[in-house]
Design a protein around this motif. Structure first.
Motif, mmCIF file in Angstrom:
data_model
loop_
_atom_site.group_PDB
_atom_site.id
_atom_site.type_symbol
_atom_site.label_atom_id
_atom_site.label_comp_id
_atom_site.label_asym_id
_atom_site.label_seq_id
_atom_site.Cartn_x
_atom_site.Cartn_y
_atom_site.Cartn_z
ATOM 1 N N UNK A 23 0.825 -1.212 0.000
ATOM 2 C CA UNK A 23 0.000 0.000 0.000
ATOM 3 C C UNK A 23 0.858 1.260 0.000
ATOM 4 N N UNK A 24 2.039 1.176 0.626
ATOM 5 C CA UNK A 24 2.948 2.323 0.710
ATOM 6 C C UNK A 24 3.849 2.445 -0.513
ATOM 7 N N UNK A 25 3.635 1.592 -1.484
ATOM 8 C CA UNK A 25 4.420 1.586 -2.722
ATOM 9 C C UNK A 25 5.866 1.163 -2.487
ATOM 10 N N UNK A 26 6.139 0.489 -1.338
ATOM 11 C CA UNK A 26 7.476 -0.009 -1.079
ATOM 12 C C UNK A 26 7.750 -1.251 -1.915
ATOM 13 N N UNK A 27 8.992 -1.436 -2.276
ATOM 14 C CA UNK A 27 9.424 -2.681 -2.912
ATOM 15 C C UNK A 27 9.875 -3.620 -1.811
ATOM 16 N N UNK A 28 9.181 -4.735 -1.656
ATOM 17 C CA UNK A 28 9.371 -5.598 -0.495
ATOM 18 C C UNK A 28 9.820 -6.986 -0.901
ATOM 19 N N UNK A 29 10.541 -7.601 0.008
ATOM 20 C CA UNK A 29 11.006 -8.978 -0.213
ATOM 21 C C UNK A 29 11.069 -9.699 1.115
ATOM 22 N N UNK A 30 10.487 -10.907 1.153
ATOM 23 C CA UNK A 30 10.574 -11.757 2.330
ATOM 24 C C UNK A 30 11.844 -12.597 2.254
ATOM 25 N N UNK A 31 12.564 -12.655 3.356
ATOM 26 C CA UNK A 31 13.813 -13.401 3.395
ATOM 27 C C UNK A 31 13.794 -14.336 4.591
ATOM 28 N N UNK A 32 14.128 -15.597 4.354
ATOM 29 C CA UNK A 32 14.194 -16.572 5.425
ATOM 30 C C UNK A 32 15.511 -16.439 6.180
ATOM 31 N N UNK A 33 15.473 -16.750 7.462
ATOM 32 C CA UNK A 33 16.649 -16.683 8.316
ATOM 33 C C UNK A 33 17.180 -18.095 8.506
ATOM 34 N N UNK A 34 18.429 -18.297 8.184
ATOM 35 C CA UNK A 34 19.024 -19.633 8.283
ATOM 36 C C UNK A 34 18.923 -20.157 9.710
ATOM 37 N N UNK A 35 18.415 -21.376 9.821
ATOM 38 C CA UNK A 35 18.320 -22.026 11.118
ATOM 39 C C UNK A 35 17.230 -21.487 12.022
ATOM 40 N N UNK A 36 16.350 -20.652 11.492
ATOM 41 C CA UNK A 36 15.281 -20.064 12.309
ATOM 42 C C UNK A 36 13.994 -20.059 11.490
ATOM 43 N N UNK A 37 13.147 -21.046 11.712
ATOM 44 C CA UNK A 37 11.898 -21.145 10.974
ATOM 45 C C UNK A 37 10.782 -20.322 11.594
ATOM 46 N N UNK A 38 10.993 -19.848 12.826
ATOM 47 C CA UNK A 38 9.952 -19.105 13.526
ATOM 48 C C UNK A 38 9.938 -17.627 13.167
ATOM 49 N N UNK A 39 11.029 -17.113 12.553
ATOM 50 C CA UNK A 39 11.120 -15.699 12.229
ATOM 51 C C UNK A 39 11.518 -15.501 10.770
ATOM 52 N N UNK A 40 11.166 -14.333 10.242
ATOM 53 C CA UNK A 40 11.547 -13.949 8.887
ATOM 54 C C UNK A 40 11.905 -12.471 8.864
ATOM 55 N N UNK A 41 12.578 -12.084 7.795
ATOM 56 C CA UNK A 41 12.889 -10.680 7.549
ATOM 57 C C UNK A 41 11.998 -10.149 6.435
ATOM 58 N N UNK A 42 11.529 -8.926 6.609
ATOM 59 C CA UNK A 42 10.843 -8.207 5.544
ATOM 60 C C UNK A 42 11.730 -7.011 5.198
ATOM 61 N N UNK A 43 12.369 -7.060 4.044
ATOM 62 C CA UNK A 43 13.287 -6.007 3.607
ATOM 63 C C UNK A 43 12.584 -5.182 2.531
ATOM 64 N N UNK A 44 12.446 -3.894 2.783
ATOM 65 C CA UNK A 44 11.721 -3.005 1.876
ATOM 66 C C UNK A 44 12.603 -1.821 1.488
ATOM 67 N N UNK A 45 12.329 -1.280 0.324
ATOM 68 C CA UNK A 45 12.988 -0.057 -0.112
ATOM 69 C C UNK A 45 11.937 0.936 -0.579
ATOM 70 N N UNK A 46 12.088 2.172 -0.095
ATOM 71 C CA UNK A 46 11.165 3.229 -0.479
ATOM 72 C C UNK A 46 11.598 3.810 -1.825
ATOM 73 N N UNK A 47 10.752 3.801 -2.842
ATOM 74 C CA UNK A 47 11.126 4.351 -4.150
ATOM 75 C C UNK A 47 11.277 5.868 -4.100
ATOM 76 N N UNK A 48 11.949 6.392 -5.098
ATOM 77 C CA UNK A 48 12.142 7.838 -5.232
ATOM 78 C C UNK A 48 11.176 8.336 -6.288
ATOM 79 N N UNK A 49 10.062 8.943 -5.841
ATOM 80 C CA UNK A 49 9.076 9.506 -6.749
ATOM 81 C C UNK A 49 9.382 10.993 -6.927
#
Length: 576
Positions: free
Chosen positions: A545-571
């Motif tokens: 909704x915020x127009x961010x470019x997002x990617x889910x990344x798994x954490x090695x050896x940790x199935x209970x947590x994940x990373x959400x890495x986003x970048x704000x575009x330059x409009x």
């Protein structure tokens, strides 16, 4: 979004596959020993009489009874296995189900606030490009020359209420990389009017060259910032400013910091200087300091405590910061005392401190008031040179019991750690657990990681240290429902670990929080969120909704947590 993440960032694509063997096993369930159902039927001998039918029926009953017995035994064995060996697995499943339910409720709560929608959010009107929630803005009352007391006052009205994204100025550029960006910034990235340049107040401190602003080395003091900091070091008893760290000075609070030149110089000495200044509709000290890549935030000494914990700074610095320290019965000096560590320094530079200025009766009266009040706080005046005075806070607790006058010590009913709470007329935090003189602390960077032995030397139990960390986490929770005191586009990265789990205990929506992150984040800046898998996956739609470019990344050896890495575009302009 069609544009891919860049700057060389790579990670897992987040895809998962389901084994094809599941479907094959279902298909093969109709086979037995390599024979199909039809083949099995044709291999059975055909019955030739009644006796054979009775015999066959008996075999079927016996087989059915055997199957029932085996099934019951297997069920009991499986139930026992579940109740013992797999109990932890069941708890994990239940926890994940609860987290998923909370995530769904959280998102529904965001939608109920009228902000979260399934479509992308719109851009705010142009007048919001420098909007700061909780502070008066020029767009709120129109342009005026009348002085306004810009004190923090939070109400539910801002870009968050509209649910829109703040655009950068029309000619905004990505800031220059450090350390070049410390001395040169793009002129159009900050809100400075031509009238302010023509007045001469800024040109004395900066040089404007076409589309850039360059900061001179003598941008803060008449004698130059290097000579000024060198003078302070000598007044403390050091050879030069490079010895600040050896004297126990690491963290510095710079009140009314100009454009951060003092902090920029001290950064080369490995000192961390935080600039605070009042909200300004244009020509902001904080905005310029942040644009240079230096720590800064909106804040001032008015009627409330600053949002910092007691005993947090080794030095508090005020160079022509415009504060009348003698006003309000000396409460501003009490706040400085609350923030200073034992043995810390208060550096005050003002034109009223010069011998010539003290010939004025009013200036002399105010000076006596400040001197007497500082003495009752157990401060010692180390030195005075021209405009600058250096006081040192006592490192001996016994001093407070030998005073003839002064404020009382705070008792347990005074919450001196409360951010933005009214000032307290008492001296706090004299308990031994945190009363550690700066000269007894290890120098940076070794002081960053205290071990159990080191904590015991300073009479601090490991439990107290852990409790201090928990206290900080509790203090941080007080901000998620209020805007951060800074201007838009001031941070290159926002990192949040456990933010989503913490948010479940608050009434503000997740959309409010993400909108605030988008406001303070620079174009092409990064957002890294680490939390439980279910919560991270649930809020990915909010990033869209915020127009961010997002990617889910798994954490090695940790199935209970994940990373959400986003970048704000330059409009650079509003999308059509």
């Amino acid at each position: 979004m069609s544009r891919a993440l860049h700057r060389g960032f790579t990670g897992s694509n987040g895809r998962s596959s389901i084994s094809s063997g599941v479907g094959d096993s279902l298909d093969n369930s109709y086979e037995l020993n390599g024979l199909s159902e039809n083949e099995l039927y044709h291999e059975l001998p055909s019955p030739s009489g009644r006796s054979r039918n009775s015999f066959t029926a008996g075999l079927l009953r016996l087989g059915l009874a055997f199957v029932v017995i085996i099934s019951l035994w297997g069920s009991l064995h499986w139930a026992r296995y579940i109740s013992t060996a797999s109990q932890l697995s069941i708890l994990r499943v239940n926890r994940r189900l609860q987290e998923q339910l909370l995530a769904d409720l959280s998102l529904l709560g965001g939608l109920s606030h009228g902000i979260g929608k399934l479509k992308e959010l719109e851009f705010c009107p142009p007048e919001y490009e420098n909007h700061v929630p909780c502070y008066y803005n020029a767009s709120d009352f129109g342009e005026t020359d009348d002085p306004v007391e810009f004190e923090r006052h939070c109400v539910r009205r801002s870009s968050q209420e509209q649910g829109c994204l703040i655009l950068a100025p029309r000619n905004y550029r990505i800031p220059l990389r450090w350390p070049t960006g410390r001395d040169f910034i793009w002129k159009d990235n900050v809100k400075i009017t031509g009238q302010e340049f023509s007045s001469g107040s800024l040109t004395k401190r900066m040089m404007v060259e076409e589309d850039q602003i360059s900061f001179r080395s003598d941008s803060l003091m008449v004698d130059g910032v290097e000579d000024y900091s060198h003078r302070i070091a000598e007044m403390i008893g050091l050879r030069n400013e490079s010895n600040f760290n050896e004297a126990g000075v690491r963290t510095v609070l710079d009140i009314g910091c100009g454009f951060g030149s003092f902090g920029a110089h001290l950064s080369a000495m490995h000192l961390l200087t935080l600039c605070i200044a009042n909200y300004e509709p244009s020509g902001s000290q904080v905005q310029l300091t942040l644009e240079r890549g230096l720590p800064a935030m909106i804040g001032g000494l008015a009627s409330k405590q600053l949002p910092f914990r007691s005993l947090a700074f080794d030095m508090v610095h005020c160079a022509r910061c415009g504060i009348d320290w003698e006003k309000k019965d000396g409460i501003f000096l009490v706040e400085v005392d609350r923030l200073l560590r034992p043995g810390g320094y208060f550096v005050w530079t003002t034109l009223t401190n010069t011998p010539r200025s003290l010939r004025n009766k009013d200036n002399q009266k105010n000076w006596v008031l400040n001197y007497d009040f500082a003495e009752n706080l157990c401060w010692e005046m180390l030195s005075q040179q021209d405009e600058t005075i250096v006081w040192r806070k006592t490192s001996k607790i016994q001093c407070y019991n030998t005073r003839k006058a002064g404020l009382p010590l705070c008792d347990d009913t005074h919450d001196i750690e409360c951010p933005y709470c009214p000032h307290k007329f008492c001296i706090g935090r004299t308990r031994r657990q945190r009363w550690i003189p700066i000269e007894e602390r290890r120098t940076w960077p070794s002081q960053a990681i205290p071990n159990t032995t080191e904590l015991s030397i300073y009479d601090i139990h490991p439990d107290h240290f852990i409790g201090d960390s928990l206290k900080w986490k509790s203090a941080v929770q007080n901000y998620w429902c209020e805007a951060f005191p800074t201007y838009p586009r001031t941070y290159d990265m926002v990192h949040a670990q456990g933010l989503l789990s913490m948010h479940q205990h608050h009434t503000c929506s997740i959309n409010d929080i993400f909108l605030e992150v988008d406001r303070i984040l620079r174009p092409e800046g990064w957002v890294i969120i680490r939390d439980t898998t279910s919560l991270v996956e649930a809020v990915r739609s909010v990033s869209a909704q915020l127009k961010w470019e997002a990617r889910l990344i798994e954490i090695d050896g940790n199935k209970d947590e994940k990373l959400l890495v986003c970048q704000k575009p330059f409009f650079k302009k509003q999308l059509q």
